[in-house]
Write a protein that holds these residues in place. Sequence first.
Motif, PDB file in Angstrom:
ATOM      1  N   UNK A 294       0.819  -1.205   0.000  1.00  0.00           N
ATOM      2  CA  UNK A 294       0.000   0.000   0.000  1.00  0.00           C
ATOM      3  C   UNK A 294       0.855   1.257   0.000  1.00  0.00           C
ATOM      4  N   UNK A 295       2.038   1.189   0.593  1.00  0.00           N
ATOM      5  CA  UNK A 295       2.891   2.368   0.689  1.00  0.00           C
ATOM      6  C   UNK A 295       3.787   2.545  -0.522  1.00  0.00           C
ATOM      7  N   UNK A 296       4.383   1.454  -0.987  1.00  0.00           N
ATOM      8  CA  UNK A 296       5.502   1.524  -1.929  1.00  0.00           C
ATOM      9  C   UNK A 296       5.097   1.292  -3.377  1.00  0.00           C
ATOM     10  N   UNK A 297       4.208   0.338  -3.609  1.00  0.00           N
ATOM     11  CA  UNK A 297       3.946  -0.106  -4.984  1.00  0.00           C
ATOM     12  C   UNK A 297       2.872   0.777  -5.615  1.00  0.00           C
ATOM     13  N   UNK A 298       3.312   1.817  -6.276  1.00  0.00           N
ATOM     14  CA  UNK A 298       2.411   2.783  -6.916  1.00  0.00           C
ATOM     15  C   UNK A 298       2.823   2.952  -8.379  1.00  0.00           C
ATOM     16  N   UNK A 299       1.868   3.370  -9.196  1.00  0.00           N
ATOM     17  CA  UNK A 299       2.137   3.552 -10.627  1.00  0.00           C
ATOM     18  C   UNK A 299       2.601   4.961 -10.958  1.00  0.00           C
ATOM     19  N   UNK A 300       2.357   5.910 -10.042  1.00  0.00           N
ATOM     20  CA  UNK A 300       2.686   7.317 -10.298  1.00  0.00           C
ATOM     21  C   UNK A 300       3.506   7.849  -9.136  1.00  0.00           C
TER      22      UNK A 300
END
Length: 469
Positions: A294-300
């Motif tokens: 939830x904290x690290x794996x982002x697309x932007x």
Amino acid sequence: MSAYRRRRWREAMTVRLDLNGLLGGAPGSRGLVPATLEALAPALRAVRAELRVRRDRGGLGFAALGQLSDGVEAVRALARDLAEEFDTLVVLGVGGTSQGVRLLVEALRVDDGMRVIVSDSIDPTALSALLGRVELARTVFNVVSKSGDTAETVAQFLVVRDRLLRDRGAVDYKRHLVITTDPERGSLRQIVNDEGFRALSFPSGVYGPFAVLGPPGLFPAACAGVDLEALLAGAGYAEERLAHIDEPLRDPTLALAGALIMLGVARDVRSLVVMPYAERLNALAEWFAACWNESVVKAVGRDDQPIAVRPTAVRARGSSDRYAQLQSYLEGRGDKVTLFFRVEDHGEAIAIPAAYQDLEAVGCLGGAALGTLLNGQQQILELALGRHGRASATVVLPVVNSFTVGQLVYMLEWTAVAAALLAGVEPFGHPASDDLRQYTYGLLGRPGFEARRAELEAWLAGKDSRLVL
């Protein structure tokens, strides 16, 4: 005098991080050479400075949860009151919040506490079976939703409320419900205000799994008999310890965050395998995977530009998945890093009886302790990973108790947030989950989400029947 008040005891209970398995300069190794890790120091100093500024400005609400003594006493008082009339607590909720509850209860519950069950599924068979095996007269339900509008949790609440109304009556049923939600907004808060259910406040500015040391996690833990004072003292000890470390690479949270992000960037490591070697910590793997993803794996990124952040956290059980997944870890794609959790003292010492001495494979086990064998297996796998050029790190707990788990929770929360900032993404908020929530509202016909429903219906209508085999 509580044991954790003694300095020597606290030092003996310190949770440590072993990074040796991450350092490997051999040809073909997925590990990091020491110079690469050392080069991270300036970036880690910047991350630490930003974390301190955010905290001073109230932007890291999770870090202050253990200091809210009023909220902790309210949780304790409610748990004491409920224990006088109920023997089972069922927690209704989904996502990282329920995983945090399971972490505390599975690791720390005591025999004379209430039985605590986490129900985080709307599978009708599972919920029906749960309601069928608990004695409603002796059961209280804790409904947990930060927003107060989570469709799955509200659906669980409505099913349970209806069952309680029919079983306990229109007046008495309210005693069987405790609502944990936003203190001011949301449908559940409105229901609390209208009907007078007992309620706790979900801490403002704190998301999902990071609420584990606030009322969403502490209330079920208190019902299970967990020593909240020692748990929060452990978190406070970790905070104090980290605050006095000047060199960022000596800070276990920053060093681990930096190494994991660097493995993703420089070694194309795509999966973080979280593997406890203790059954009591299996829920920890699920919870930390939620914190990390939830904290690290982002697309932007924070600059609104597309970004590919890796690794993604997955969970495994050291005592069984060592065999079930070992082949892929050692000879599959070398795109994994393993984070072990090892417990030095498992408490109950069970010796393996000596028997069948004429059978070498059986006779060699006699006299060994199960805990020694378990820890030896972890060390063997750590060695095997290194020999195959795979990276690993190990978090070492002296024992599993409230003080060490409090440290561990605090340290892993900081690790996830630091990793997000180092990767260039905003750690809080989960846009992908928010998008799915809008489709759910559309599916249910909530006004204002008609476009989402239409999109879903069009997608279903466009399926090729020839591909349904």
